[in-house]
Structure formats: C-alpha cells, structure tokens
Scaffold this active site. Structure first.
Site: not given
Ligand code: NAD
Length: 477
Positions: A247, A281
């Site tokens: 997602e 999202c």
């Molecule tokens: P990110 O992509 O680094 O992290 C998003 C989430 O994924 C965090 O909770 C993080 O702990 C987890 N994550 C990151 N790398 C991971 C990995 N290798 N393995 C497992 N989990 C991992 O980015 P961010 O700075 O925390 O959030 C920014 C971007 O993330 C936003 O621009 C948005 O696009 C996206 N996001 C989307 C949703 C959603 O509901 N679809 C939720 C949170 C963040």
C-alpha cells in the site's frame, strides 16, 4: 508519559529490551524534544522473533477460526476501554489532534471487530460443486511493516486479518510512533493470544526488513509506506517469493464539475485534506475545477484553508497539529520552492510557521506548471494545487497525469459525467460527492505506482490464505 518512557519489543510472549540494550529516541513534533525511547532489535532478537512465530504457527492455524475470531473481539473490547490513554500517546508522538487520534483508534477497534466476526466464515471451505471445493488455509508467518501517519489503524488493517486467517505475525511498528503498536500488541496479549503468535519489533528499518525477508519462515510481506521503499522490499521478497501486499503513495485528484455544490464540496475537501496535517496516502492533493466555477471555488477554498486553527495537538480548539517530523517540513519547502521557481503562485500558506514544532500551514498553489515536482511527487502534507479545466476529457487526462493511482474524488450530479469519471479515472478507490477513505469491510488498494494487493474486507483477509483447490473429493467434514 515522561521522558523515561521506554517502549519495548514483544517476542515469544515477553516484553524485552533489545539484546544490546540500544534505543532510538521518540520526538514530540509539537516541541521537537525527545520525550521517550524505543528499543532497537538486534539480529539475534529478530531470529528469536522468527523462531517463536514459526513455533506457534501450527497450533495457531489449526485452532478453530471461531476461537481466533473471539480473541480479536476480546482485544477490540479491551482496546475500546483504553482509547483515551492510547489516543493521547498517539497525539503526542505523531502530532495529530486528540480528536483525530481518537477517531483513528475507533477505526482500529472496528477493524479488529470486523475480522473477528468474519474469521470463521472466511476460513470455511468454499463449495464449488458436489465434488469440488476450495479449502482455505493460513499461508504462514507474516512480516508487517507499518508507518507513522496512521500507526493504529494501519497496524489493525494488517494484523487483524492475518491473525484471523491463522497466520502468526512479526510486526515492525514505526519507530517514530511506537505507542500504537505497543498498545495494540498489549491488548492482543491481554485478550489471550498465545505466545509467539504476535511479535513486535522496532529498530533500523533497512536491517529489520533485510533480515526478516531473507528468512524462508516469512511467507507474506505487508507494507504501507513510500513507493521507493515498497519497491526495495518487493525486490527482497522476490528471493523467497513471499507474497506482497504493498500500500504505497498517492497523489489524489478531486474533479469539481460545473454543477458541483461548493457548499458541500469545500468543507468536505478541507476536512479530509487537512486531517493529520495532510499526511494521508489518500488525501486529495490536486483540485481540478470546471472553469466557470474556478474563481469562486479558489476564493472560498482559500478562505476555508486560512480559517483552520493550527496549534498544539492536545489543545481541544486545534483543528490541525504539526507535521510528524522534520523530513516532511523539508519536503514541503523543496516542493514549494521548485513550483514557485517555475512560476506557480502561492494563494495562502507557503512557509513554515516561525515557532518551535513542525508546523506547516494549509497551503494552496495555482498556476503550477506541469513539469513542477509538486504535480508528480507525493506531497504528503497540507498542500493543495488548484487548476481550471474546460472539458471532462481534459479533467480526466489531468487527473491521471501522475504515476500514482490510489484514490480519486469528484463532485457532480450529472450521470453522464459520473459515468465518464468512473470509467476514466485510474485509481483503486473513488468517492462521488464526498470524500471517504478506508473501511474495515471493503478492499482498498492502488494501481500504477500506488502498489498492489488489497487491505480490508474479504479480499484483504484472503491475502493471508492459500486458496487450496480440491478436485474430486468424496466427502468433507
Ligand atoms: P520512508 O519511505 O523512508 O518511510 C515510510 C515508512 O516505511 C516508515 O514508517 C519507515 O519506518 C518505513 N520504512 C522505511 N524503510 C523501510 C525498510 N527498508 N523496511 C521496512 N520499513 C521501512 O519515508 P518517510 O520519510 O518516513 O515518509 C515519507 C514518504 O513515505 C511520504 O512521502 C509518503 O510517500 C510515504 N508514506 C506513505 C504512507 C502511506 O500511507 N502510504 C505512510 C507513510 C509514509
């Protein structure tokens, strides 16, 4: 909660620190101060979690589905009774208002309930004919990785169907918002979930996902987060062919046709867009307005955005709290700077509030050129772009002009326009004349770069099952 609050891991039915006792700080986004700590798992902690999940697998999957459902229903009742405390903890670490956090927990309770109620029915054999059936069976251990924006309901949407279907879970909660994971795992434990069936870890996301997905014990990966990370995880999962439910991001359009009722549309957009400071999202981010309505819509929408009261999330008069972390503030600055450099105009907002805390005001931009990053990168914050359109075909083309396809919304009573938009918009979910997000009873998932697989409803439940086809059996049961 005090500065000494220390969230632990939960492995094999026990709350533990990481084996090397290392911790990560939890920051209050309204003050930018560290106010709690979360344990960080080592490789040996992750091995323990894998082993305990695997040990519990057979007994859990062969336990009557009705009993699995009853544990979820008991957990829902316990969680309901502690929503007040849990919502305050969530608000303090995430920045959403107490009212938003309370609403989120209500949806988490509803999700536990829905899966509890349907566990037996969705685990039962499906008769296809006199000698043919599908015998659903639990796929095995699930790795669930959840983000910080809706940490309570998104955990519930992943682990409730997995548990109801008979799969043990290793949950990685979001390190920035650990309380939701801790509260939910605590209530499951209090409701009688056997040791090893739910394990909770925190730590360095890259190390955790690499470690867990490299194990053949894990059979399913379910992740909510960015498209970039989702692709990295899908690549890791390919080695063991783990089933993936991804997602990912969104960049959702709202199309307002010429007959749109602005008195209905503006509060609906404002309410939905600025919830959780725009960090959803499926929040709308691009508003496309039929040209005859454009000026009036822009002026009324700008006025509505300016009226939103920003402040500390625990102040009952606050409508929008701070953003969750410094990364979001940097992203807002970057996207707006790029759009303005290319000729966009800021109608309201546009700069960080000059006070402690990650506060960014509701921001509306017009005249955003098509090559601006803001029209392509997921904004994930309180920014809206507004642009006019002349024909429904043009609106559909513009609405679809991003790589994302999660949600789309439109306002019109005209049946030909509704038909064109329903058929033409590339999205996993549409709402007509209002804005609605996920619910426990319906599938929700994206197309294009917004991911694949479904969460919610029967389809979400079946993501955790092997639908074993049995041909030619004589009798069953
Ligand atoms: P990110 O992509 O680094 O992290 C998003 C989430 O994924 C965090 O909770 C993080 O702990 C987890 N994550 C990151 N790398 C991971 C990995 N290798 N393995 C497992 N989990 C991992 O980015 P961010 O700075 O925390 O959030 C920014 C971007 O993330 C936003 O621009 C948005 O696009 C996206 N996001 C989307 C949703 C959603 O509901 N679809 C939720 C949170 C963040």
């Amino acid at each position: 909660m005090s500065n000494d609050t220390r969230y632990q891991l939960f492995i094999d039915g026990r709350w533990l620190d990481g084996s090397d006792r290392s911790t990560l700080p939890v920051i209050n986004p309204a003050t930018e101060k560290v106010f709690a700590w979360v344990a960080s798992a080592t490789a040996s902690d992750l091995d323990e979690a894998l082993a305990s999940a695997e040990r519990s697998r057979k007994a859990w999957s062969s336990r009557p589905a009705k009993e699995r459902g009853e544990i979820l229903l008991a957990a829902a009742r316990i969680l309901e009774a502690k929503v007040g405390t849990a919502a305050r903890d969530l608000s303090a670490e995430q920045g959403k208002t107490i009212a938003e956090a309370t609403g989120e927990y209500a949806r988490a309770v509803e999700t536990l309930e829905w899966n509890g109620i349907h566990a037996e029915e969705l685990s039962a054999p499906i008769q296809l004919g006199p000698n043919r059936m599908i015998a659903p069976e639990a796929l095995g251990v699930v790795a669930a990785f959840t983000p910080w924006n809706y940490p309570a309901v998104l955990i519930a949407r992943k682990i409730a169907p997995a548990l109801a279907a008979g799969c043990p879970v290793i949950l990685k909660g979001a390190e920035e918002t650990p309380s939701a994971a801790v509260h939910i795992v605590e209530v499951l434990s209090q409701a009688g979930i056997p040791d090893g069936v739910v394990n909770l870890v925190f730590g360095l996301p890259v190390q955790i996902s690499r470690h867990l997905l490299s194990s053949p014990i894990v059979k399913v990966l379910t992740f909510t987060g960015s498209t970039e990370v989702g692709k990295q995880l899908a690549r890791l999962a390919a080695n063991n062919l783990q089933r993936c439910i991804l997602e990912l991001g969104g960049h959702s359009p709202v199309v307002l046709c010429e007959d749109a009722d602005l008195a209905n549309a503006i509060p609906a957009i404002s309410e939905y867009k600025f919830e959780c400071a725009g960090q959803s999202c499926n929040a709308p981010s691009r508003i496309l307005v039929a040209r005859p309505l454009y000026e009036e819509f822009l002026s009324r929408m700008t006025e509505a955005a300016r009226k939103i009261k920003i402040g500390p999330p625990d102040d009952p008069s606050t409508k929008m709290g701070p953003m969750a972390n410094a990364r979001r503030i940097e992203a807002m600055q970057r996207l707006i700077e790029d759009a303005v450099d290319r000729g966009a105009r800021i109608e309201t907002g546009g700069t960080r509030l000059d006070q402690p805390g990650f506060y960014w005001p509701p921001t509306i931009l017009t005249g955003v050129p098509k090559d601006a990053k803001l029209l392509h990168d997921e904004p994930f914050g309180p920014i809206l772009t507004v642009a006019p359109f002349d024909t429904i075909e043009e609106a559909i083309e513009e609405a679809n002009a991003t790589d994302y396809g999660l949600a789309a919304y439109f306002f019109t009573g005209a049946s030909d326009a509704q038909r064109a938009l329903i058929c033409g918009l590339s999205a996993g979910a549409l709402s007509v004349n209002f804005l609605k997000g996920v619910s426990a009873d319906a599938p929700y998932g994206g197309v294009k770069q917004s991911g694949y697989g479904y969460e919610g409803g029967e389809q979400g439940f079946r993501s955790f099952q092997n639908l074993k086809l049995v041909n030619g059996f004589a009798s069953f049961g």
